[in-house]
Scaffold this motif. Structure first.
Motif, PDB file in Angstrom:
ATOM      1  N   LEU A 141      82.747  18.627  31.122  1.00 27.37           N
ATOM      2  CA  LEU A 141      83.732  18.062  32.210  1.00 27.37           C
ATOM      3  C   LEU A 141      83.267  17.047  32.996  1.00 27.37           C
ATOM      4  N   THR A 142      84.267  16.135  33.373  1.00 33.44           N
ATOM      5  CA  THR A 142      83.938  14.811  34.413  1.00 33.44           C
ATOM      6  C   THR A 142      84.190  15.455  35.667  1.00 33.44           C
ATOM      7  N   ASP A 143      83.727  14.657  36.826  1.00 35.24           N
ATOM      8  CA  ASP A 143      83.911  14.784  38.223  1.00 35.24           C
ATOM      9  C   ASP A 143      85.489  14.405  38.684  1.00 35.24           C
ATOM     10  N   ASN A 144      86.189  13.772  37.452  1.00 35.38           N
ATOM     11  CA  ASN A 144      87.295  13.128  38.137  1.00 35.38           C
ATOM     12  C   ASN A 144      88.481  13.781  37.357  1.00 35.38           C
ATOM     13  N   PHE A 145      89.449  13.731  38.607  1.00 36.50           N
ATOM     14  CA  PHE A 145      90.715  14.717  38.133  1.00 36.50           C
ATOM     15  C   PHE A 145      91.971  13.837  38.831  1.00 36.50           C
ATOM     16  N   GLY A 146      93.084  13.977  38.313  1.00 35.97           N
ATOM     17  CA  GLY A 146      94.229  13.568  38.854  1.00 35.97           C
ATOM     18  C   GLY A 146      95.386  15.005  39.421  1.00 35.97           C
ATOM     19  N   TYR A 147      95.941  14.730  40.179  1.00 33.18           N
ATOM     20  CA  TYR A 147      96.874  15.643  40.864  1.00 33.18           C
ATOM     21  C   TYR A 147      97.936  15.508  41.496  1.00 33.18           C
ATOM     22  N   SER A 148      99.150  16.328  41.429  1.00 35.14           N
ATOM     23  CA  SER A 148     100.233  15.968  42.107  1.00 35.14           C
ATOM     24  C   SER A 148     100.627  17.228  43.023  1.00 35.14           C
ATOM     25  N   ASN A 149     101.112  17.119  44.290  1.00 38.74           N
ATOM     26  CA  ASN A 149     101.399  18.179  44.925  1.00 38.74           C
ATOM     27  C   ASN A 149     102.683  17.998  45.570  1.00 38.74           C
TER      28      ASN A 149
END
Length: 241
Positions: A93-101
């Motif tokens: 698992l990388t430390d990068n993530f995308g999100y939308s809230n």
């Protein structure tokens, strides 16, 4: 979705003499039901990885969507940290993530460094090392004796990776894979490997992220005979802070 492949992250290696303990310190620290539900969804997500590479060179995990739940970026980071704390053997698992809230729901996209097939191959090599150690631990040992065996096994398995400063240098140095397969790791790899060994030998422990001589550092807290002790396997391996 056929483009995603299941990765089995369940524990398969078991001691013949000692009952493993689940690692739940991260989960137990979460304060809301929404955060705990997000945790469970993220754990499922990291076990399903696509073989389609993205523009950033990584492989997306299954998208997490939570309807009627709006989590802030800081909450998502908190939950992701809890997932990583409780799953030390998830090395991809990388430390990068995308999100939308927005619009009353939360969507979270995690990424893997490796393809599903590569993960499975690497996981097989890693589990063989873990199995061999766990099977070598004799019956009738006290908690301190088991802890010492796990501690010494981590140290004898690798050398400190002085040339690695971040994941871009070598992300595996931050994982048990770096310790047991590559033989080179930084403090995070030492601490996670030690934590996992202990869990398989029936000893509760956790990882602690803090500062050591003005640098980010990770070590362990270990429960021995109902008392908590600090243990630092990377310092014990001669890393001079």
């Amino acid at each position: 979705d056929d483009s995603f492949t299941d990765i089995d992250i369940k524990d398969e290696e078991k001691s013949e003499y000692y009952t493993p303990v689940d690692i739940t310190i991260g989960y137990d620290s979460l304060e809301t039901e929404e955060q705990r539900n997000c945790y469970k969804s993220l754990v499922e997500s990291i076990s399903e990885v696509s073989d389609e590479v993205t523009d950033n060179g990584h492989y997306p995990c299954k998208l997490v969507t939570m309807e009627d739940v709006v989590l802030t970026q800081s909450e998502i980071r908190l939950v992701l940290s809890a997932v990583q704390m409780d799953n030390p053997m998830v090395f991809w698992l990388t430390d990068n993530f995308g999100y939308s809230n927005t619009n009353g729901y939360t969507a979270i996209q995690l990424y893997s460094y490796e393809t599903p097939d590569k993960i499975k191959s690497m996981q097989n090599k890693l589990m063989k090392k873990v199995n061999k150690f766990v099977a070598s631990v004799d019956s009738g040992l006290g908690e301190y004796e088991r802890e010492l065996l796990a501690h010494d096994k981590v140290i004898e398995s690798c050398e400190y990776a002085d040339n690695v400063k971040n994941a871009e240098d070598d992300y595996l140095a931050f994982t048990p894979y770096g310790v047991l397969v590559k033989g080179s790791a930084v403090c995070e790899g030492y601490a996670k490997c030690f934590q996992y060994f202990l869990s398989q030998l029936g000893i509760k422990s956790g990882t602690i992220l803090g500062m050591g001589s003005k640098e980010l550092h990770m070590w362990n807290a270990v429960l021995i005979e109902d008392n908590w002790y600090y243990v630092d396997p990377s310092w014990d391996d001669g890393k001079d802070y």
